[in-house]
Design a protein around this motif. Sequence first.
Motif, PDB file in Angstrom:
ATOM      1  N   SER B  31       0.840  -1.195   0.000  1.00  0.00           N
ATOM      2  CA  SER B  31       0.000   0.000   0.000  1.00  0.00           C
ATOM      3  C   SER B  31       0.872   1.240   0.000  1.00  0.00           C
ATOM      4  O   SER B  31       1.739   1.386   0.862  1.00  0.00           O
ATOM      5  CB  SER B  31      -0.893   0.031   1.247  1.00  0.00           C
ATOM      6  OG  SER B  31      -1.667  -1.140   1.346  1.00  0.00           O
ATOM      7  N   TYR B  32       0.619   2.106  -0.954  1.00  0.00           N
ATOM      8  CA  TYR B  32       1.400   3.344  -1.017  1.00  0.00           C
ATOM      9  C   TYR B  32       0.698   4.328  -1.948  1.00  0.00           C
ATOM     10  O   TYR B  32      -0.216   3.959  -2.697  1.00  0.00           O
ATOM     11  CB  TYR B  32       2.838   3.096  -1.491  1.00  0.00           C
ATOM     12  CG  TYR B  32       2.947   2.278  -2.750  1.00  0.00           C
ATOM     13  CD1 TYR B  32       3.071   0.888  -2.683  1.00  0.00           C
ATOM     14  CD2 TYR B  32       2.905   2.881  -4.000  1.00  0.00           C
ATOM     15  CE1 TYR B  32       3.144   0.126  -3.824  1.00  0.00           C
ATOM     16  CE2 TYR B  32       2.980   2.114  -5.145  1.00  0.00           C
ATOM     17  CZ  TYR B  32       3.110   0.734  -5.049  1.00  0.00           C
ATOM     18  OH  TYR B  32       3.189  -0.022  -6.193  1.00  0.00           O
ATOM     19  N   PHE B  35       2.719  10.671  -5.940  1.00  0.00           N
ATOM     20  CA  PHE B  35       2.319  12.055  -6.219  1.00  0.00           C
ATOM     21  C   PHE B  35       3.292  12.680  -7.209  1.00  0.00           C
ATOM     22  O   PHE B  35       4.485  12.352  -7.225  1.00  0.00           O
ATOM     23  CB  PHE B  35       2.369  12.893  -4.930  1.00  0.00           C
ATOM     24  CG  PHE B  35       1.505  12.391  -3.809  1.00  0.00           C
ATOM     25  CD1 PHE B  35       1.899  11.299  -3.037  1.00  0.00           C
ATOM     26  CD2 PHE B  35       0.319  13.021  -3.491  1.00  0.00           C
ATOM     27  CE1 PHE B  35       1.119  10.835  -1.989  1.00  0.00           C
ATOM     28  CE2 PHE B  35      -0.467  12.571  -2.436  1.00  0.00           C
ATOM     29  CZ  PHE B  35      -0.064  11.478  -1.689  1.00  0.00           C
ATOM     30  N   TYR B  50      -2.322  12.317  -8.353  1.00  0.00           N
ATOM     31  CA  TYR B  50      -2.100  11.285  -7.351  1.00  0.00           C
ATOM     32  C   TYR B  50      -2.520   9.912  -7.902  1.00  0.00           C
ATOM     33  O   TYR B  50      -3.510   9.802  -8.633  1.00  0.00           O
ATOM     34  CB  TYR B  50      -2.926  11.597  -6.101  1.00  0.00           C
ATOM     35  CG  TYR B  50      -3.044  10.421  -5.152  1.00  0.00           C
ATOM     36  CD1 TYR B  50      -4.162   9.598  -5.160  1.00  0.00           C
ATOM     37  CD2 TYR B  50      -2.005  10.118  -4.276  1.00  0.00           C
ATOM     38  CE1 TYR B  50      -4.253   8.514  -4.305  1.00  0.00           C
ATOM     39  CE2 TYR B  50      -2.085   9.033  -3.416  1.00  0.00           C
ATOM     40  CZ  TYR B  50      -3.221   8.241  -3.445  1.00  0.00           C
ATOM     41  OH  TYR B  50      -3.305   7.156  -2.599  1.00  0.00           O
ATOM     42  N   SER B  53      -1.751   2.817  -4.885  1.00  0.00           N
ATOM     43  CA  SER B  53      -1.224   1.533  -5.352  1.00  0.00           C
ATOM     44  C   SER B  53      -2.329   0.557  -5.726  1.00  0.00           C
ATOM     45  O   SER B  53      -2.105  -0.360  -6.518  1.00  0.00           O
ATOM     46  CB  SER B  53      -0.305   0.920  -4.294  1.00  0.00           C
ATOM     47  OG  SER B  53      -1.009   0.703  -3.079  1.00  0.00           O
ATOM     48  N   TYR B  54      -3.512   0.730  -5.167  1.00  0.00           N
ATOM     49  CA  TYR B  54      -4.605  -0.187  -5.468  1.00  0.00           C
ATOM     50  C   TYR B  54      -5.563   0.353  -6.521  1.00  0.00           C
ATOM     51  O   TYR B  54      -6.547  -0.314  -6.857  1.00  0.00           O
ATOM     52  CB  TYR B  54      -5.384  -0.503  -4.186  1.00  0.00           C
ATOM     53  CG  TYR B  54      -4.590  -1.321  -3.190  1.00  0.00           C
ATOM     54  CD1 TYR B  54      -4.324  -0.828  -1.909  1.00  0.00           C
ATOM     55  CD2 TYR B  54      -4.070  -2.564  -3.521  1.00  0.00           C
ATOM     56  CE1 TYR B  54      -3.593  -1.568  -0.999  1.00  0.00           C
ATOM     57  CE2 TYR B  54      -3.342  -3.312  -2.616  1.00  0.00           C
ATOM     58  CZ  TYR B  54      -3.110  -2.807  -1.354  1.00  0.00           C
ATOM     59  OH  TYR B  54      -2.371  -3.530  -0.450  1.00  0.00           O
ATOM     60  N   ARG B  95       4.375   8.173  -0.618  1.00  0.00           N
ATOM     61  CA  ARG B  95       4.100   7.989   0.806  1.00  0.00           C
ATOM     62  C   ARG B  95       3.762   6.530   1.035  1.00  0.00           C
ATOM     63  O   ARG B  95       2.962   5.941   0.315  1.00  0.00           O
ATOM     64  CB  ARG B  95       2.944   8.857   1.278  1.00  0.00           C
ATOM     65  CG  ARG B  95       2.484   8.488   2.698  1.00  0.00           C
ATOM     66  CD  ARG B  95       1.332   9.313   3.172  1.00  0.00           C
ATOM     67  NE  ARG B  95       1.783  10.546   3.776  1.00  0.00           N
ATOM     68  CZ  ARG B  95       1.354  11.752   3.400  1.00  0.00           C
ATOM     69  NH1 ARG B  95       0.476  11.868   2.438  1.00  0.00           N
ATOM     70  NH2 ARG B  95       1.806  12.830   3.991  1.00  0.00           N
ATOM     71  N   PRO B  97       2.330   3.936   4.068  1.00  0.00           N
ATOM     72  CA  PRO B  97       1.547   4.097   5.301  1.00  0.00           C
ATOM     73  C   PRO B  97       2.257   3.603   6.549  1.00  0.00           C
ATOM     74  O   PRO B  97       1.959   4.051   7.642  1.00  0.00           O
ATOM     75  CB  PRO B  97       0.299   3.256   5.035  1.00  0.00           C
ATOM     76  CG  PRO B  97       0.748   2.245   4.049  1.00  0.00           C
ATOM     77  CD  PRO B  97       1.774   2.926   3.193  1.00  0.00           C
ATOM     78  N   ASN B 100       3.442   5.904   9.217  1.00  0.00           N
ATOM     79  CA  ASN B 100       2.816   7.201   8.923  1.00  0.00           C
ATOM     80  C   ASN B 100       3.851   8.220   8.478  1.00  0.00           C
ATOM     81  O   ASN B 100       3.907   9.340   8.975  1.00  0.00           O
ATOM     82  CB  ASN B 100       2.071   7.706  10.163  1.00  0.00           C
ATOM     83  CG  ASN B 100       0.990   8.688   9.799  1.00  0.00           C
ATOM     84  OD1 ASN B 100       0.621   8.820   8.632  1.00  0.00           O
ATOM     85  ND2 ASN B 100       0.484   9.399  10.778  1.00  0.00           N
ATOM     86  N   THR B 101       4.702   7.827   7.558  1.00  0.00           N
ATOM     87  CA  THR B 101       5.824   8.660   7.159  1.00  0.00           C
ATOM     88  C   THR B 101       5.382   9.764   6.209  1.00  0.00           C
ATOM     89  O   THR B 101       4.432   9.597   5.453  1.00  0.00           O
ATOM     90  CB  THR B 101       6.901   7.813   6.470  1.00  0.00           C
ATOM     91  OG1 THR B 101       6.300   7.102   5.378  1.00  0.00           O
ATOM     92  CG2 THR B 101       7.517   6.833   7.436  1.00  0.00           C
ATOM     93  N   PRO B 102       6.090  10.881   6.235  1.00  0.00           N
ATOM     94  CA  PRO B 102       5.792  11.967   5.298  1.00  0.00           C
ATOM     95  C   PRO B 102       6.201  11.595   3.877  1.00  0.00           C
ATOM     96  O   PRO B 102       6.814  10.569   3.643  1.00  0.00           O
ATOM     97  CB  PRO B 102       6.645  13.125   5.825  1.00  0.00           C
ATOM     98  CG  PRO B 102       7.044  12.749   7.202  1.00  0.00           C
ATOM     99  CD  PRO B 102       7.095  11.257   7.222  1.00  0.00           C
ATOM    100  N   LEU B 103       5.865  12.486   2.951  1.00  0.00           N
ATOM    101  CA  LEU B 103       6.238  12.285   1.558  1.00  0.00           C
ATOM    102  C   LEU B 103       7.754  12.295   1.374  1.00  0.00           C
ATOM    103  O   LEU B 103       8.449  13.114   1.970  1.00  0.00           O
ATOM    104  CB  LEU B 103       5.658  13.398   0.692  1.00  0.00           C
ATOM    105  CG  LEU B 103       4.208  13.289   0.233  1.00  0.00           C
ATOM    106  CD1 LEU B 103       3.901  14.425  -0.734  1.00  0.00           C
ATOM    107  CD2 LEU B 103       3.934  11.959  -0.414  1.00  0.00           C
TER     108      LEU B 103
END
Lengths: 115, 115
Positions: B31-32, B35, B50, B53-54, B95, B97, B100-103
């Motif tokens: 999952s990502y 951008f 944007y 991934s899904y 990004r 998940p 919860n990391t930033p861009l």
Amino acid sequence: EADIYQTPRYLVIGTGKKITLECSQTMGHDKMYWYQQDPGMELHLIHYSYGVNSTEKGDLSSESTVSRIRTEHFPLTLESARPSHTSQYLCASSGGGGQFNEKLFFGSGTQLSVL
Amino acid sequence: AQKITQTQPGMFVQEKEAVTLDCTYDTSDPSYGLFWYKQPSSGEMIFLIYQGSYDQQNATEGRYSLNFQKARKSANLVISASQLGDSAMYFCAMREPSGNTPLVFGKGTRLSVIA
């Protein structure tokens, strides 16, 4: 659309001065970020915050500090500026999205020159 | 390891032609979000498009489309009918998940549109 403000837009200061770069957003976003960018180069994350009283250091080592006392305000402070701090500083915010689809809204940036 | 790779430091395109800006990414997370941002010479960062991934279909926003090839881990930006105002730096970002990391941004591609 996005309402995120950075002041000053340009700043020229002498070595050793203490400076604070201001960043405010009116969108109620919980997350805020500071990126450093040299001209025409990539953005490096230096600080971020996921809420009031929460701050984290980013990937790029920085001598700056940040605070998040209010949701809308995320100032960045350099205690003693040096020529190596000359760069553009971009503030951004995000919120209200899902786990990984939140886009960042950016301010216009502060171009800092330390002589 | 570089999370986002943009291999084209600079690109030229004739006005009204289409251009593809390359972006490959590295993640082990299923999952990502991906951008693209545009940065004109004035320095502000403008969100363009944007892709999750899904998402089953490639994202499109006006003249911008994203050529998403998940197996190859590429997310190329296609700009159709280039305009002089498209001249700018273009950054790909991702990004994940987890945590919860930033861009995270790539190094960028400078696009120049020629009349």
